[in-house]
Design a protein around this motif. Structure first.
Motif, PDB file in Angstrom:
ATOM      1  N   LYS A 306      82.264   8.138  58.090  1.00  0.00           N
ATOM      2  CA  LYS A 306      82.962   7.115  57.309  1.00  0.00           C
ATOM      3  C   LYS A 306      82.058   5.895  57.138  1.00  0.00           C
ATOM      4  N   LYS A 307      80.848   6.128  56.748  1.00  0.00           N
ATOM      5  CA  LYS A 307      79.868   5.046  56.691  1.00  0.00           C
ATOM      6  C   LYS A 307      80.272   3.962  55.704  1.00  0.00           C
ATOM      7  N   ASP A 308      80.900   4.344  54.622  1.00  0.00           N
ATOM      8  CA  ASP A 308      81.280   3.363  53.607  1.00  0.00           C
ATOM      9  C   ASP A 308      82.411   2.458  54.080  1.00  0.00           C
ATOM     10  N   LYS A 312      80.548  -4.038  60.846  1.00  0.00           N
ATOM     11  CA  LYS A 312      79.614  -4.353  61.929  1.00  0.00           C
ATOM     12  C   LYS A 312      80.264  -4.217  63.303  1.00  0.00           C
ATOM     13  N   ILE A 313      81.522  -4.562  63.384  1.00  0.00           N
ATOM     14  CA  ILE A 313      82.179  -4.522  64.682  1.00  0.00           C
ATOM     15  C   ILE A 313      82.328  -3.090  65.193  1.00  0.00           C
ATOM     16  N   HIS A 314      82.350  -2.110  64.301  1.00  0.00           N
ATOM     17  CA  HIS A 314      82.404  -0.718  64.732  1.00  0.00           C
ATOM     18  C   HIS A 314      81.130  -0.326  65.475  1.00  0.00           C
ATOM     19  N   TYR A 315      79.994  -0.856  65.040  1.00  0.00           N
ATOM     20  CA  TYR A 315      78.735  -0.582  65.740  1.00  0.00           C
ATOM     21  C   TYR A 315      78.709  -1.291  67.100  1.00  0.00           C
ATOM     22  N   PRO A 519      87.212   3.276  61.440  1.00  0.00           N
ATOM     23  CA  PRO A 519      86.847   3.045  60.029  1.00  0.00           C
ATOM     24  C   PRO A 519      87.500   4.070  59.108  1.00  0.00           C
ATOM     25  N   THR A 520      88.579   3.672  58.463  1.00  0.00           N
ATOM     26  CA  THR A 520      89.276   4.540  57.523  1.00  0.00           C
ATOM     27  C   THR A 520      90.062   3.679  56.551  1.00  0.00           C
ATOM     28  N   THR A 521      90.188   4.167  55.329  1.00  0.00           N
ATOM     29  CA  THR A 521      90.924   3.411  54.305  1.00  0.00           C
ATOM     30  C   THR A 521      92.421   3.420  54.565  1.00  0.00           C
ATOM     31  N   LYS A 522      92.908   4.300  55.420  1.00  0.00           N
ATOM     32  CA  LYS A 522      94.323   4.343  55.733  1.00  0.00           C
ATOM     33  C   LYS A 522      94.729   3.308  56.772  1.00  0.00           C
ATOM     34  N   THR A 544      84.183  -0.935  51.304  1.00  0.00           N
ATOM     35  CA  THR A 544      83.156  -0.415  52.201  1.00  0.00           C
ATOM     36  C   THR A 544      82.658  -1.513  53.116  1.00  0.00           C
ATOM     37  N   GLY A 545      82.166  -1.105  54.299  1.00  0.00           N
ATOM     38  CA  GLY A 545      81.576  -2.056  55.215  1.00  0.00           C
ATOM     39  C   GLY A 545      80.204  -2.502  54.796  1.00  0.00           C
ATOM     40  N   LEU A 546      79.562  -1.782  53.867  1.00  0.00           N
ATOM     41  CA  LEU A 546      78.223  -2.149  53.426  1.00  0.00           C
ATOM     42  C   LEU A 546      78.245  -3.386  52.554  1.00  0.00           C
ATOM     43  N   THR A 547      79.352  -3.589  51.826  1.00  0.00           N
ATOM     44  CA  THR A 547      79.439  -4.733  50.905  1.00  0.00           C
ATOM     45  C   THR A 547      80.619  -5.615  51.263  1.00  0.00           C
TER      46      THR A 547
END
Length: 575
Positions: A306-308, A312-315, A519-522, A544-547
């Motif tokens: 679920k990279k998108d 940061k807090i997940h890492y 990390p999930t959209t749900k 997404t977490g990237l943006t």
């Protein structure tokens, strides 16, 4: 830059602490001008075949007091709780109480120093009448150093470990050769039998009821003596606490008698230097380390899948799990060397303390960030939330330092008790402080659900925050209170259960937190309301977490306004 300096200071402090490292279950206690009436020297759980060896190398008093009583008491309990007999004698010296001899419910042995006769009077209760008391005839106090030489980091290396291992192998080979020679010389069987009978007779003569006194060596005003206690019967196994008593300081005396004491204590069970309740700990720590590492690998797999949707807090949560795994690994290695050698290797101990410090700081940082909703529902912390970090991080660092000093200091030292109280107080303050951001978030969501049009979404977030608040409270209550109550109630050989339940509760808390904030959209954190009545709203471009944090403003279209604008343009078309 400040963080680097702070981390460097922490590492320097760890190295300073190791300048006076403790050798595991081979204790070296040095006290100067101590005025306490009594204090605990050591606590250890003995099984059948265990042995306690006490060597007092230097004992002196300032001012010299030859009329009062000084000495030790050895008390047995079934669990690591407060000794009722000792608590009932807070105002009188335990060495002066003779009622313990006739009381069948008390397990106590007193070693009273008679300064005039230069002997140690041994008094035992009825329950300890068959306890074996020995004295090493080969012990020479002159060969003992007056002060213990402190070791620096690196002195105990793999070479010293191999040397100790070689000595054990040589001793084992000598025993094998002796047994082989004994089998090849049957003519000596009669002599061996007589020697065994003599040894058994000497053992019977060394039981506590027959031992009247032990010799004391005196050099000027300095006294030295040695005694050993052997647990030769199953009925004598238990949790033993050794206390030192200074009867001169009982009562309201203006001038206190100060004690200078240097002693060595060695505690062992058969084949190990670990207490009975600590024997399963090395294997338990190794197993839990593997479990936490597996959970960390699975978390990394979830983040990559679920990279998108990952933030940061997940890492940070993944890093926390791996730090916990390595901390348990190094902790297990420490206990492994203590079990074999009686002391831990400094290199592994330093690694454990570094990972323990980092894990403790990162745990509270992660909890505060999740509690504030950072990176989930907002990207900027308020001023009062920043103040929480300013308070919690130094307190947590102080709590970890206090815990390290407790581990590295002797139980009989005054600083051990002081830092234990500091640790309990600071740890409770940290646990209370991390609840404030969660409470603030809950209050904010309650107000938002009543004022704007996103009631359903805010109520769902509110429910999640309430569950997280309950999880934190249960985790703190269980690991700080329930585990302590468990420790003082279970039998001494099951003391490892409190560590097991503490670590499994931590594992369960990590798993539940990761599941709720995965990390999930749900996830309710990421769900957006689709029916916003405002004319102009802020629309998130991507989830997404990237943006994270990127947004754009979109003007909603109203058909009636567009019609009015068209008519206005037509009316002025021919102006």
């Amino acid at each position: 830059m400040k963080f680097v300096c702070f981390q460097s200071f922490g590492l320097q402090l760890i190295f300073i602490l190791f300048s006076g490292i403790v050798e595991g279950r081979k204790h070296h206690l040095t006290l100067t001008k101590d005025v306490r009436r009594y204090f605990t020297v050591s606590t250890f759980g003995f099984l059948k075949g265990g042995k306690l060896d006490v060597q007092v190398n230097e004992l002196s008093f300032v001012p010299p007091n030859f009329e009062t009583k000084f000495g030790f008491t050895l008390i047995r309990t079934n669990s690591d709780s407060v000794t009722p007999y000792l608590e009932n004698h807070q105002d009188t010296c335990l060495l002066l109480d003779d009622s313990s001899r006739d009381d069948t419910s008390i397990n106590i042995v007193s070693f009273i120093l008679d300064l005039g006769k230069q002997i140690i009077n041994v008094n035992c209760s009825q329950m300890f009448s068959t306890l074996i008391i020995e004295r090493d005839q080969r012990w020479n106090p002159a060969s003992e150093t007056s002060t213990r030489k402190r070791r620096n980091i690196g002195e105990v290396t793999s070479d010293s470990y191999l040397l100790a291992r070689r000595k054990r192998e040589d001793k084992k080979s000598q025993n094998t050769l002796f047994n082989k020679t004994k089998d090849e010389l049957p003519s000596t069987s009669t002599n061996l039998k007589s020697e065994a009978e003599t040894a058994e007779k000497n053992t019977l003569n060394n039981v506590c009821s027959t031992v009247q006194n032990l010799p004391v060596n005196k050099t000027g005003n300095v006294y030295s003596f040695q005694f050993s206690v052997v647990i030769g019967d199953d009925k004598h196994k238990g949790l033993y606490s050794l206390y030192f008593h200074n009867c001169a300081n009982y009562g309201k005396h203006m001038e206190k008698t100060m004690v200078n004491l240097t002693m060595t204590i060695k505690e062992e069970n058969q084949g190990t230097y670990l207490s009975a309740g600590e024997m399963p700990l090395p294997h338990m720590y190794f197993g839990l380390s593997v479990v936490f590492f597996s959970v960390g690998c699975f978390w990394i797999y979830v983040i990559r899948k679920k990279k998108d949707e990952a933030f940061k807090i997940h890492y940070l949560m993944g890093l926390l799990v791996f730090l916990k795994s390595f901390s348990l690994l190094f902790h297990g290695i420490n206990f492994y060397f203590i079990a074999r050698e009686g002391f831990h290797i400094e290199a592994w101990a330093v690694l454990f303390y570094i990972t323990h410090l980092l894990k403790g700081a990162l745990l509270f940082i992660t909890l505060v960030l999740i509690g504030t909703g950072w990176a989930f529902i907002k990207h900027i912390l308020s001023d009062k939330e920043k103040k929480i970090f300013i308070i919690v991080i130094p307190l947590q660092f102080l709590a970890n330092v206090a815990e390290i000093i407790m581990e590295e200091s002797e139980e009989g030292e005054a600083q051990h008790t002081t830092w234990r109280e500091v640790f309990i107080l600071v740890d409770l303050l940290c646990c209370g402080a991390i609840l404030f951001p969660v409470v603030w978030s809950i209050r904010h969501l309650q107000e938002a659900s009543q004022t704007d049009g996103k009631a359903a979404m805010n109520l769902e977030k509110l429910k999640l925050f309430r569950h997280f608040y309950i999880m934190i409270v249960c985790y703190i209550y269980f690991t700080r209170i329930i585990v302590y109550l468990l420790k003082i109630t279970v039998p001494f050989q099951y003391e490892w259960l409190n560590e097991f339940f503490r670590e499994t509760a931590t594992l369960g808390f990590f798993v539940l937190t990761g599941y709720n904030f995965r990390p999930t959209t749900k996830n309710p954190y990421f769900r957006l309301s689709q029916d916003d009545p405002e004319l102009e709203m802020e629309e998130v471009i991507t989830q997404t977490g990237l943006t994270e944090g990127i947004s754009k403003s979109v003007r909603s279209r109203d058909p009636e306004k567009e019609c009015k604008v068209s008519q206005r343009e037509i009316s002025h078309e021919f102006d």
